[in-house]
Design an enzyme around this catalytic site. Structure first.
Site, PDB file in Angstrom:
ATOM      1  N   PRO A   1       0.853  -1.190   0.000  1.00  0.00           N
ATOM      2  CA  PRO A   1       0.000   0.000   0.000  1.00  0.00           C
ATOM      3  C   PRO A   1       0.893   1.245   0.000  1.00  0.00           C
ATOM      4  CG  PRO A   1      -0.002  -1.055   2.160  1.00  0.00           C
ATOM      5  CD  PRO A   1       0.828  -1.928   1.280  1.00  0.00           C
TER       6      PRO A   1
ATOM      7  N   ASP B   1       5.916   2.533   1.580  1.00  0.00           N
ATOM      8  CA  ASP B   1       5.111   1.333   1.882  1.00  0.00           C
ATOM      9  C   ASP B   1       4.493   1.532   3.274  1.00  0.00           C
ATOM     10  OD1 ASP B   1       4.065  -1.116   2.497  1.00  0.00           O
ATOM     11  OD2 ASP B   1       5.881  -2.266   2.018  1.00  0.00           O
ATOM     12  N   HIS B   2       3.166   1.618   3.304  1.00  0.00           N
ATOM     13  CA  HIS B   2       2.512   1.944   4.569  1.00  0.00           C
ATOM     14  C   HIS B   2       2.533   0.790   5.569  1.00  0.00           C
ATOM     15  CE1 HIS B   2       0.315   4.398   7.243  1.00  0.00           C
ATOM     16  NE2 HIS B   2      -0.373   5.107   6.347  1.00  0.00           N
ATOM     17  N   ARG B   3       2.920  -0.388   5.123  1.00  0.00           N
ATOM     18  CA  ARG B   3       2.911  -1.520   6.076  1.00  0.00           C
ATOM     19  C   ARG B   3       3.942  -1.327   7.183  1.00  0.00           C
ATOM     20  NH1 ARG B   3       3.646  -6.452   2.128  1.00  0.00           N
ATOM     21  NH2 ARG B   3       5.302  -5.032   1.529  1.00  0.00           N
TER      22      ARG B   3
ATOM     23  N   VAL C   1       5.854   1.582   7.525  1.00  0.00           N
ATOM     24  CA  VAL C   1       6.165   2.996   7.811  1.00  0.00           C
ATOM     25  C   VAL C   1       4.868   3.799   7.909  1.00  0.00           C
ATOM     26  CG1 VAL C   1       7.393   5.050   7.041  1.00  0.00           C
ATOM     27  CG2 VAL C   1       8.308   2.784   6.497  1.00  0.00           C
TER      28      VAL C   1
END
Lengths: 414, 735
Positions: A215, A386-388, A390
């Site tokens: 994401p 990458d929102h996973r 960070v």
């Protein structure tokens, strides 16, 4: 001599029988063919009849008890036989302990936890699909299926992929790896069909997967780079060696990662991996396609060393001379389209990285400094994250730190 | 109206007893006591948990067995049911001490070693031990000693009766006047295999006696509950079989009835029925009376026990002055001691166990490694035959029709091998049956080409009996593969298991020819490919010839083989032609050799029967279309014992890709088993999953369009091969 009566097998397969009833009481006499015990299975109720006259000395199991076939149930004696010590008589017959017989009870059943799931195969948490034959061939050739891009159904690594990888390894640097199928363009009906090269396939596969799995979110910023440009000129003047603006950006990225280590990470299914050293991928456009060699330890090297290493990797990326390990690792990449005058763009994260910095052109723009309008050189940056692993705040702090470094490059030297 | 055959009730009178040969009465008593005491020993072991599984006691029924068997020759055969210890022992004892021999059994004599060995091996078998007649595999319900003419007891009610017809047929064909006696209970009188057998035996006038032990109960269900005609011997006249009824508690009455029957049957006049009323003192199995289980009362049990056959014989012997009471008591005790000794060889006290606690001696058990030995034979019987294959044939070849060689090779074998006998529905009429596969055979060999009634269970079992007997080699034709289900007990429970179940040595030389008629419009009950189901039956070999050349060689191998072989004949192939030797109909194509019908490098197709040609056409199409190079393997021998793994593995190692092609339903897929085996054996050589082509799920319908949709077609094969083309690179469909 008293004798033991054992529980008989009533029907095939039944190993437990219930002693239903004692029609004859302890110490009572019985005659031949008299029923002295009634036993019961789920199918039958059986009268145990005496073979001869006798006395029931001791019933060894209570009525209603479940008894295993073959276990003693009674001690009997001949008529008139005197048994003074029942315990001793039992002991002589091998029955030493009074057995506690189980009356039916409700059992508690404990739920058993499911076993932990099997470990993942690839380092980045991706399950690698490879045919059994491909796995064997890869093993034999010292390759890892997880390093290759599968061209079988569903991306499965198949025999062809291993054979191509072996061929690529053996071929000279200048000769590119053979592409699957006819690799020449074919023109018909006004369109040209260019079959995929291996690199094109690899890029397509990698980036598609990245965009689907990761994401992305984006933070952007701009910075005056007049001081950075001045620094570059000074270095060149002092050493006679040309350092690119991109080298300075890479150095700034490395420094920003040290200042905001939340960005110096990679994601796996089970854990976020925190890296200490900062390795940065450099996106290089080559005739063969997009390559992303990794410059290791961008803050540990001197600026000149960093510049030389970057130049070497870019050159070899162009002629196919990179080795597999030089394409692996890193937590972030830098992609620069500034040379084409592109002001600003956003990039797709290159697995297994957690972010990528898209670098625009350095352009002269009107800027406001101390309330006055003046001309300054400005660059725009977009960081894809990458929102996973960070969160947005970390990315914001990183961008703040990075822009400060670019605007005040002396901080890079600290 | 009258019955055309006599129905006789017979009883023994005082005069009969007085006139009976004293040696007969002495041997009768000696056998009765041996069997009763043996059975008591079995129940004692069963009560101690030392007989694994049911021990079906024959106590109370000895009179029928001893009375009927005492005068039989060793070459007369008997077979029986799950309750068969008494008949087995009576036949074995009559074999080692025949009444006509020098030393008939006599209560005044000591028990000799031959009898001890019979008792030992029988008890060992019942306990599942290595010394048993079937090495412990048969147990209580599968007792067989062929030398004694004891052809095997059977755990399927009525399952052994059709085989008794086969023994009878062999006796007559061998020009003997030996008889076959089928023992079964009242429960079996209502099962199809027995009724089919009564009819077939009468139609073919076979020398067989159907001996019904009416012990009044099928487990716990009474005769009157099971049938409106509870006089079971009354079935006989309806089938044209003369029938007798006798009090089975009177061994002399049984003996006298049997003498009348033997005279009738040995004369060639056909079968007979003997119904003997007996009583099982105990429940179905185990050491307790039926009254304990509530389906009969103690008064009834007492009334039957009052007519006990041993007590009767004992009383008569004393009345006739042949023995004293003390003499007989002494014999009874001697027998009891012998059986204690016999049991003592097999069981021992549990070391450190409770007093009286026993166990099987560890050394008596079979070796667990013996578990699968001898499921089929080692094919050594084929060693002398000339083995060729199309590639190695050097003689002249001529184009010949498939259906023509089917009848030609059978004609040749009937001419050279008098053991071959062919049977099936309509095979003797219609100019060679419904497809011409037996053309000309019945006219040339009327005694060995037999048109059967529509009784698949009976005639398949009859053929199984012929095969077990061993003097002849039967060939059974199933007009359609689906009819196999009608004979399923015989094909799968009896013929397929016989060799292994009876110890692993006995040959079962028989061929089942089965037409596979998919695509002929005969609908859901005539169109199956039985391969997948047959392959689940260890003990059967499966032969699938696809060319006339192969048919000759493979049928010759099947006919020479000592195992049961199912030869599948696809009707689509009957109309094809192929090159075959001009003269030779004697060569053999080796069992266990597949044939590579088209070599290739990209993809291996494993297939059989009519789909071989289909796959070859599809392979050519794809070769023309894209250069795909497909290897087509005609598996030929399909069962797990014969499948050619050498050829299959070599092909898959070269191509790394495999597609299994079959025509019929996915539900009974042969490929499902084969795919599992391929991945198990060749996993590391596969570059994609084992792919398969099958028909639809349901049985093919009668509608032409639906039938075509239900069967795998050439287009399906082409599409499957195209999809499995290993040269095609796939883009990633999903992460």
């Amino acid at each position: 001599m008293p004798t033991l009566i054992r529980m008989p097998a009533v029907a095939a397969g039944a190993t437990e029988v219930v002693l239903a009833e004692w029609p004859v009481g302890e110490t009572d006499s019985f005659v031949a063919h008299q029923t002295y015990a009634v036993i019961e299975t789920d199918k039958a109720v059986v009268d145990l009849e005496a073979e001869a006259d006798g006395v029931l000395v001791r019933a060894l199991v209570p009525a209603g008890a479940k008894v295993e076939v073959g276990d003693p149930i009674a001690l009997v004696a001949a008529p008139g036989e005197q048994i003074d010590d029942v315990a001793a008589a039992l002991a002589a017959l091998g029955v030493t302990v009074a057995v506690e017989h189980e009356l039916p009870v409700r059992r508690e059943v404990t739920e058993v936890a499911a076993p932990p799931s099997a470990p993942r195969i690839a380092a980045d948490g991706r399950r690698v699909f490879a045919s059994p034959l491909a796995r064997r061939l890869a093993r034999d050739a010292g390759l890892r299926a997880s390093d290759l891009v599968g061209t079988g159904p569903g991306g499965r690594v198949v025999r062809r992929d291993i054979e191509l990888a072996i061929a690529a390894r053996h071929s000279a640097p200048e000769s590119s790896a053979p592409a699957p199928g006819p690799a020449t363009a074919q023109e018909h009906g006004g369109i040209t069909e260019v079959p995929h090269t291996r690199v094109r396939r690899a890029v397509a596969s990698r980036l598609t997967r990245s965009k689907q799995e990761r994401p992305h979110f984006y933070v952007s910023g701009s910075a005056r780079v007049d001081r950075l440009l001045a620094l570059r000129a000074e270095v060149e003047a002092a050493t006679g060696i040309k350092v690119s603006l991109n080298d300075l950006v890479v150095r700034a990225v490395g420094r920003a990662h040290e200042l905001v280590p939340e960005l110096n990470v990679t994601w796996t299914d089970d854990a976020v991996i925190q890296h200490r050293r900062v390795d940065v991928g450099i996106a290089v456009a080559t005739e063969r396609g997009l390559m992303t060699p990794v410059v290791t330890d961008v803050t540990g090297r001197s600026l000149l060393d960093l510049s030389a290493a970057t130049r070497d990797l870019a050159t070899r990326a162009g002629d196919g001379g990179l080795r597999q390990h030089e394409l692996e690792g890193g937590t972030v990449a830098v992609s620069n389209l500034g040379m084409f005058g592109v002001e600003e763009f956003s990039a797709i994260i290159n697995p297994p990285h957690a972010s990528i910095l898209a670098v625009g052109a350095a352009r002269q723009e009107p800027v406001v400094a101390d309330g006055a309008l003046e001309v300054g050189t400005v660059m725009r940056f977009v960081l894809s994250v990458d929102h996973r692993p960070v969160d947005g705040v970390a990315a914001g702090r990183w961008m703040q730190a990075f822009l400060r470094l670019v605007e005040h490059p002396a901080g890079m030297l600290a | 109206m009258n019955t055309e055959v006599p129905w006789t009730a017979l009883a023994a009178t005082d005069a009969d007893w007085a006139e009976a040969d004293p040696a007969l009465l002495r041997a009768m008593y000696a056998q009765l006591v041996l069997i009763r005491t043996f059975e008591e020993q079995v129940l004692d072991l069963a009560g101690s948990g030392l007989v694994h599984g049911p021990a079906h006691s024959s106590i109370g029924q000895e009179g029928g067995a001893v009375g009927s068997i005492l005068t039989l020759r060793s070459s007369d055969t008997v077979n029986g049911s799950h309750r068969g210890h008494h008949q087995f022992l009576a036949k074995a004892l009559a074999h080692v001490h025949p009444l006509t021999g020098a030393t008939p059994l006599d209560p005044r004599d000591k028990i000799e070693s031959e009898v001890r060995e019979v008792l030992h091996r029988t008890l060992a078998e019942i306990c599942g031990l290595a010394d048993g007649y079937c090495r412990g595999r048969g147990g209580s319900m599968h007792l067989k000693w062929q030398d004694a003419g004891a052809m095997g007891t059977n755990a399927i009610v009525g399952g052994g009766v059709p085989q008794a017809l086969g023994f009878a047929w062999s006796h007559r064909q061998a020009a003997t006047d030996d008889v076959s006696i089928a023992y079964f209970g009242d429960g079996a009188m209502n099962i199809g295999s027995v009724l089919e057998s009564l009819n077939l035996a009468a139609a073919w006038k076979l020398p067989v006696c159907f001996f019904v032990e009416n012990n009044q109960y099928a487990v716990a269900t009474t005769v009157a509950e099971s049938t409106a005609e509870s006089r079971l011997s009354a079935r006989g006249p309806g089938f044209g079989i003369p029938s007798w009824r006798v009090d089975g508690m009177d061994p002399l009455a049984v003996h006298l009835a049997m003498q009348e029957i033997l005279e009738h049957v040995r004369s060639g006049a056909g079968p007979a029925i003997l119904e003997a009323d007996v009583y099982r003192y105990f429940h179905q199995n185990g050491p307790f009376p039926g009254s304990a289980f509530g389906y009969r009362d103690k008064a009834e049990e007492r009334a039957w026990r009052d007519r006990d056959p041993i007590a009767l014989t004992r009383r008569r012997l004393i009345e006739l002055g042949l023995h004293t009471d003390a003499e007989l008591t002494s014999y009874d005790e001697h027998v009891g001691a012998v059986l204690t000794e016999v049991a003592g060889v097999l069981v021992e006290p549990v070391p450190d166990g409770r007093p009286g606690q026993r166990r099987i001696r560890p050394s008596a058990w079979p070796n667990p490694g013996f578990v699968d030995v001898g499921v089929v034979g080692d094919l050594s019987e084929l060693a002398g035959m000339t083995t060729v294959d199309k590639g190695t044939w050097s003689g002249e070849l001529v184009e010949t029709g498939f259906i023509d060689v089917v009848s030609e090779v059978m004609a040749r074998r009937l001419a050279t091998d008098r053991r071959i006998v062919v049977m099936g529905e309509d095979i003797h009429r219609l100019n060679g049956g419904t497809n011409g596969a037996t053309r000309g055979l019945a006219a040339a060999y009327p005694d060995r080409v037999l048109g059967t009634p529509i009784s698949e269970n009976a005639f398949t079992g009859l053929a199984g009996g012929i095969a077990l007997d061993g003097r002849y080699r039967p060939v059974v034709e199933f007009m359609f593969a689906d009819f196999m289900w009608v004979a399923a007990d015989q094909v799968f429970n009896q013929i397929g298991k016989a060799r292994h179940m009876f110890g692993g040595d006995d040959a079962v030389p028989m061929v089942i020819r089965s037409k596979v008629a998919a695509g002929t419009g005969y609908g859901s009950q005539h169109s199956m490919d039985p391969t997948g189901v047959l392959a689940m039956s260890p003990g059967l070999r499966i032969c699938a010839p696809t060319t006339p050349f192969d048919y000759i060689g493979m049928m010759n191998a099947a006919l020479a083989c000592d195992d049961p072989v199912v030869v599948l004949e696809h009707v689509d192939l009957y109309g094809t032609t192929g090159l075959v030797p001009v003269e030779d109909r004697d060569y053999q194509v080796e069992i266990g050799r597949a044939s590579i019908r088209r070599p290739g490098t990209h993809l291996t197709v494993l297939t059989y029967l009519s789909m071989v040609d289909t796959a070859l056409r599809a392979a050519q199409t794809l070769h023309d279309e894209s250069g795909l190079d497909v290897e087509v393997v005609d598996l030929r021998w399909l069962d797990r014992h014969s499948l050619d793994w050498e050829t299959i593995a070599d092909s898959i190692r070269r191509t790394a890709n495999v597609v299994i092609v079959e025509q019929g339903s996915s539900a009974t897929s042969y490929g499902a088993w084969l795919a599992a085996e391929v991945q198990r054996r060749l996993f590391d050589w596969l570059d994609q999953p084992v792919q398969g082509v099958t028909g639809g799920l349901a049985s093919p319908s009668i509608s032409k369009v639906l039938e075509a949709a239900a069967l795998a077609q050439e287009d399906d094969v082409t599409a499957a091969l195209r999809a499995a083309d290993p040269r095609v690179a796939h883009s990633v469909e999903k992460a």
